[in-house]
Design a protein around this motif. Structure first.
Motif, PDB file in Angstrom:
ATOM      1  N   ARG A  45      -0.886   2.743   3.102  1.00  0.00           N
ATOM      2  CA  ARG A  45      -1.075   1.815   1.175  1.00  0.00           C
ATOM      3  C   ARG A  45       0.594   2.443   1.242  1.00  0.00           C
ATOM      4  N   HIS A  50       5.368   0.438   0.462  1.00  0.00           N
ATOM      5  CA  HIS A  50       7.199   1.417   0.430  1.00  0.00           C
ATOM      6  C   HIS A  50       8.080  -0.729   1.058  1.00  0.00           C
ATOM      7  N   SER A  53       8.018  -3.432  -1.079  1.00  0.00           N
ATOM      8  CA  SER A  53       9.790  -2.450  -2.568  1.00  0.00           C
ATOM      9  C   SER A  53      11.121  -3.280  -1.836  1.00  0.00           C
ATOM     10  N   LYS A  80      24.193  -4.786   1.465  1.00  0.00           N
ATOM     11  CA  LYS A  80      23.116  -3.397   0.494  1.00  0.00           C
ATOM     12  C   LYS A  80      22.108  -4.527   0.664  1.00  0.00           C
ATOM     13  N   ARG A 115       0.536  -2.824  -3.498  1.00  0.00           N
ATOM     14  CA  ARG A 115       1.570  -2.984  -4.408  1.00  0.00           C
ATOM     15  C   ARG A 115       2.950  -3.390  -4.458  1.00  0.00           C
ATOM     16  N   TYR A 116       3.970  -3.166  -4.913  1.00  0.00           N
ATOM     17  CA  TYR A 116       5.427  -2.898  -4.415  1.00  0.00           C
ATOM     18  C   TYR A 116       5.809  -2.003  -5.986  1.00  0.00           C
ATOM     19  N   SER A 117       6.832  -1.579  -6.286  1.00  0.00           N
ATOM     20  CA  SER A 117       7.714  -0.823  -7.182  1.00  0.00           C
ATOM     21  C   SER A 117       7.437  -0.943  -8.024  1.00  0.00           C
ATOM     22  N   PHE A 120      10.777  -3.420  -9.464  1.00  0.00           N
ATOM     23  CA  PHE A 120      11.695  -4.216  -9.591  1.00  0.00           C
ATOM     24  C   PHE A 120      10.895  -5.238 -10.366  1.00  0.00           C
ATOM     25  N   ILE A 133      21.460  -0.664 -11.056  1.00  0.00           N
ATOM     26  CA  ILE A 133      19.912   0.130 -10.049  1.00  0.00           C
ATOM     27  C   ILE A 133      21.005   0.955  -9.311  1.00  0.00           C
ATOM     28  N   VAL A 137      18.316   3.543  -9.439  1.00  0.00           N
ATOM     29  CA  VAL A 137      17.254   3.117  -8.897  1.00  0.00           C
ATOM     30  C   VAL A 137      17.509   3.208  -7.492  1.00  0.00           C
ATOM     31  N   GLN A 145      13.061   9.792  -1.342  1.00  0.00           N
ATOM     32  CA  GLN A 145      12.494   9.365  -0.418  1.00  0.00           C
ATOM     33  C   GLN A 145      13.344  10.633   0.897  1.00  0.00           C
ATOM     34  N   LEU A 148      10.003  12.557   2.547  1.00  0.00           N
ATOM     35  CA  LEU A 148       9.451  11.943   2.774  1.00  0.00           C
ATOM     36  C   LEU A 148      10.391  12.092   4.580  1.00  0.00           C
ATOM     37  N   MET A 205       9.963   6.446 -13.919  1.00  0.00           N
ATOM     38  CA  MET A 205       8.595   5.606 -13.610  1.00  0.00           C
ATOM     39  C   MET A 205       8.253   4.987 -12.389  1.00  0.00           C
ATOM     40  N   PRO A 215      -3.872  10.332  -8.627  1.00  0.00           N
ATOM     41  CA  PRO A 215      -5.497  10.295  -8.215  1.00  0.00           C
ATOM     42  C   PRO A 215      -5.108  10.644  -6.400  1.00  0.00           C
ATOM     43  N   HIS A 216      -4.000  10.377  -5.715  1.00  0.00           N
ATOM     44  CA  HIS A 216      -3.473  10.457  -4.574  1.00  0.00           C
ATOM     45  C   HIS A 216      -3.039  11.884  -3.566  1.00  0.00           C
ATOM     46  N   LEU A 280       2.123  -2.498 -13.890  1.00  0.00           N
ATOM     47  CA  LEU A 280       1.094  -2.246 -12.395  1.00  0.00           C
ATOM     48  C   LEU A 280      -0.051  -3.411 -12.908  1.00  0.00           C
TER      49      LEU A 280
HETATM   50  N1  FAQ Z   1       4.826   1.327  -8.784  1.00  0.00           N
HETATM   51  O1  FAQ Z   1      -1.961   8.211  -7.291  1.00  0.00           O
HETATM   52  P1  FAQ Z   1      -0.595   7.723  -7.033  1.00  0.00           P
HETATM   53  C1  FAQ Z   1      13.384   0.825  -2.753  1.00  0.00           C
HETATM   54  C2  FAQ Z   1       0.511   3.683  -7.686  1.00  0.00           C
HETATM   55  S1  FAQ Z   1      12.266   2.152  -3.905  1.00  0.00           S
HETATM   56  C3  FAQ Z   1       4.271   0.446  -8.283  1.00  0.00           C
HETATM   57  O2  FAQ Z   1       0.649   9.022  -7.574  1.00  0.00           O
HETATM   58  P2  FAQ Z   1       0.880   7.777  -4.789  1.00  0.00           P
HETATM   59  C4  FAQ Z   1      14.518   1.801  -2.592  1.00  0.00           C
HETATM   60  C5  FAQ Z   1      -0.292   3.823  -6.987  1.00  0.00           C
HETATM   61  O3  FAQ Z   1      -0.120   3.324  -5.376  1.00  0.00           O
HETATM   62  C6  FAQ Z   1      10.860   2.072  -4.619  1.00  0.00           C
HETATM   63  N2  FAQ Z   1       3.054   1.110  -8.643  1.00  0.00           N
HETATM   64  O4  FAQ Z   1      -0.036   7.266  -6.134  1.00  0.00           O
HETATM   65  C7  FAQ Z   1      15.478  -0.226  -3.407  1.00  0.00           C
HETATM   66  C8  FAQ Z   1      -1.424   3.836  -6.735  1.00  0.00           C
HETATM   67  O5  FAQ Z   1      -1.993   2.525  -6.860  1.00  0.00           O
HETATM   68  P3  FAQ Z   1      -3.894   2.663  -5.931  1.00  0.00           P
HETATM   69  C9  FAQ Z   1       9.450   2.038  -3.570  1.00  0.00           C
HETATM   70  C10 FAQ Z   1       2.844   2.205  -8.108  1.00  0.00           C
HETATM   71  O6  FAQ Z   1       0.816   6.855  -3.538  1.00  0.00           O
HETATM   72  C11 FAQ Z   1      16.205   0.372  -4.049  1.00  0.00           C
HETATM   73  C12 FAQ Z   1      -1.707   4.485  -8.213  1.00  0.00           C
HETATM   74  O7  FAQ Z   1      -0.579   4.512  -9.208  1.00  0.00           O
HETATM   75  N3  FAQ Z   1       9.362   3.436  -3.084  1.00  0.00           N
HETATM   76  O8  FAQ Z   1      12.782   0.362  -2.462  1.00  0.00           O
HETATM   77  C13 FAQ Z   1       3.728   2.519  -8.769  1.00  0.00           C
HETATM   78  O9  FAQ Z   1       0.777   9.073  -4.223  1.00  0.00           O
HETATM   79  C14 FAQ Z   1      17.208  -0.463  -4.942  1.00  0.00           C
HETATM   80  C15 FAQ Z   1      -1.463   5.711  -8.718  1.00  0.00           C
HETATM   81  O10 FAQ Z   1      -0.240   6.876  -8.210  1.00  0.00           O
HETATM   82  C16 FAQ Z   1       8.114   4.136  -1.915  1.00  0.00           C
HETATM   83  O11 FAQ Z   1       7.278   3.281  -2.127  1.00  0.00           O
HETATM   84  C17 FAQ Z   1       5.125   2.591  -8.951  1.00  0.00           C
HETATM   85  N4  FAQ Z   1       6.148   3.150  -9.228  1.00  0.00           N
HETATM   86  O12 FAQ Z   1       2.113   8.296  -5.521  1.00  0.00           O
HETATM   87  C18 FAQ Z   1      15.387  -1.236  -2.848  1.00  0.00           C
HETATM   88  C19 FAQ Z   1       8.486   5.032  -2.116  1.00  0.00           C
HETATM   89  N5  FAQ Z   1       3.726   4.805  -8.799  1.00  0.00           N
HETATM   90  O13 FAQ Z   1      -3.499   2.262  -4.546  1.00  0.00           O
HETATM   91  C20 FAQ Z   1      15.783  -2.209  -3.037  1.00  0.00           C
HETATM   92  C21 FAQ Z   1       6.874   5.845  -1.315  1.00  0.00           C
HETATM   93  C22 FAQ Z   1       2.525   4.943  -8.320  1.00  0.00           C
HETATM   94  O14 FAQ Z   1      -4.115   3.805  -6.320  1.00  0.00           O
HETATM   95  C23 FAQ Z   1      17.013  -1.379  -4.255  1.00  0.00           C
HETATM   96  N6  FAQ Z   1       6.373   5.883  -2.063  1.00  0.00           N
HETATM   97  N7  FAQ Z   1       2.003   3.779  -8.195  1.00  0.00           N
HETATM   98  O15 FAQ Z   1      -3.674   1.317  -6.726  1.00  0.00           O
HETATM   99  C24 FAQ Z   1       5.310   7.657  -2.155  1.00  0.00           C
HETATM  100  O16 FAQ Z   1       6.189   8.303  -2.628  1.00  0.00           O
HETATM  101  C25 FAQ Z   1       4.308   6.898  -3.087  1.00  0.00           C
HETATM  102  O17 FAQ Z   1       3.517   6.004  -2.942  1.00  0.00           O
HETATM  103  C26 FAQ Z   1       4.493   6.887  -5.017  1.00  0.00           C
HETATM  104  C27 FAQ Z   1       2.975   6.995  -6.066  1.00  0.00           C
HETATM  105  C28 FAQ Z   1       5.338   8.417  -5.156  1.00  0.00           C
HETATM  106  C29 FAQ Z   1       5.330   5.710  -5.675  1.00  0.00           C
END
Ligand code: FAQ
Length: 324
Positions: A45, A50, A53, A80, A115-117, A120, A133, A137, A145, A148, A205, A215-216, A280
């Motif tokens: 997931r 990620h 995104s 980039k 999902r995606y972030s 965007f 950005i 961003v 990260q 991570l 956000m 929840p996670h 979302l």
């Molecule tokens: N957007 O229980 P938690 C990039 C969802 S950087 C959308 O806290 P978790 C670089 C979450 O999935 C961006 N949804 O979840 C770049 C969960 O949904 P579900 C990407 C969000 O996983 C820069 C629900 O809310 N980076 O792309 C968001 O423990 C410039 C409950 O949340 C990553 O993905 C959100 N912001 O923590 C590219 C980093 N936040 O499944 C281009 C890796 C939460 O229950 C240009 N991911 N949700 O339906 C993570 O570190 C974690 O997954 C979090 C969320 C911190 C994002």
């Protein structure tokens, strides 16, 4: 009850013990190691979200490649955006090491089932948005990260090391671009400030819901997938960017932002979580446009995938002939 029902599953018990020992010792779980189903699902997931995104994140800035104000800015921006495609590839590969197929992950994204972030789903209205950005961003992305890189799942942790190196170049180019605008004409300075005003709150956000509504988080931290909570990372980010905004000569759009010497951190104002929830749910300013564009890009790339498959089949047949 049959004998099989009551017999302990010694192989999986041993696997579970080994998994727990690896996590406790802060070592890495590798693809062939035993792992609980929920650990695997959580990783799929998070890594898929990620990866999605990264590739959807190419759109907001890609929008400005043809209108970059100089050859240098255009070259930097193209590099980039290409890096972001590359990050998507590393991450889909890391997800595939968990036994899923990237074709299925992309289908789930296109169907709106993964999902995606949230970030965007906002538009890039002016050139200064490209700088905002990069600074905000990518800055938020690095803050999230870097920890991570120590994630308990080896392939994800290793992918993050390389991604973070590239993200730090992205962040620097954004900061430098805003720095130049902030010292340019009044109109350029106003454009930079306006971009920061629009991207600041959505960048906070990106770290996800508050800890109490995440929840996670608890399980992901116990498994050492996440090393810090959403609120801890958000605070770390605010502490980094508040002095950087001063260095830029720009302000952050939060009247409550101030250094708190007792906490040793910046205090910041309330975040509009209703806006986050709406984004979302698919109701952000650009959700529909981003997904429609992604589906169209996927469909128009069908011939490339078909050609790659035909080429791979031809090479495999030749290798077989040569081996015979
Ligand atoms: N957007 O229980 P938690 C990039 C969802 S950087 C959308 O806290 P978790 C670089 C979450 O999935 C961006 N949804 O979840 C770049 C969960 O949904 P579900 C990407 C969000 O996983 C820069 C629900 O809310 N980076 O792309 C968001 O423990 C410039 C409950 O949340 C990553 O993905 C959100 N912001 O923590 C590219 C980093 N936040 O499944 C281009 C890796 C939460 O229950 C240009 N991911 N949700 O339906 C993570 O570190 C974690 O997954 C979090 C969320 C911190 C994002």
């Amino acid at each position: 009850m049959t004998a099989t029902d009551s017999a302990p599953d010694t192989a999986s018990d041993a696997g579970r013990e080994r998994f727990d020992a690896i996590i406790a010792a802060d070592e890495r779980i590798e693809p062939r190691d035993h792992m609980p189903d929920d650990y695997r699902k959580t990783l799929v997931r998070q890594i898929a979200q990620h990866a999605h995104s990264e590739i959807i994140g190419m759109q907001p800035e890609g929008n400005w490649i043809t209108r970059a104000p100089s050859l240098k800015r255009k070259a930097v921006l193209i590099a980039k955006v290409q890096d972001e495609a590359g990050h998507g590839l590393y991450l889909y590969s890391a997800a595939e090491s968990l036994g899923v197929d990237r074709t299925d992950l992309l289908d789930l994204l296109h169907q709106g089932r993964q999902r995606y972030s949230s970030i965007f789903n906002y538009p890039t209205l002016t050139w200064a948005d490209v700088g905002a950005i990069g600074w905000l961003v990518d800055g938020a992305a690095i803050t999230n990260q870097v920890p991570l890189c120590r994630c308990s799942y080896g392939p994800y942790a290793r992918a993050m090391v390389r991604i973070c190196k590239e993200e730090s170049f992205h962040q620097r180019q954004g900061f430098e671009s805003l720095y130049v605008l902030a010292r340019g004409t009044d109109a350029q300075r106003a454009m930079a400030q306006d971009a920061v005003n629009r991207w600041y709150w959505p960048s906070l956000m990106m770290f996800g819901p508050p800890d109490a509504e995440s929840p996670h988080s608890a399980q992901s931290m116990a498994w050492k997938i996440k090393r810090f909570s959403n609120d801890e990372l958000r605070q770390k980010f605010v502490d980094i960017i508040a002095p950087q905004a001063d260095a830029l000569g720009l302000t952050l759009p939060d009247p409550d932002l101030r250094w708190n010497p007792e906490r040793g951190h910046y205090d910041y104002g309330p975040i509009d979580w209703e806006e986050f929830t709406q984004v979302l749910k698919g109701n952000g300013p650009c959700n529909r446009q981003r997904l429609a564009h992604r589906r169209a890009a996927h469909d128009s790339g069908a011939w490339v995938r078909e050609a790659a498959r035909a080429h791979a089949a031809k090479r495999a047949a030749r290798a077989q002939r040569e081996a015979a």
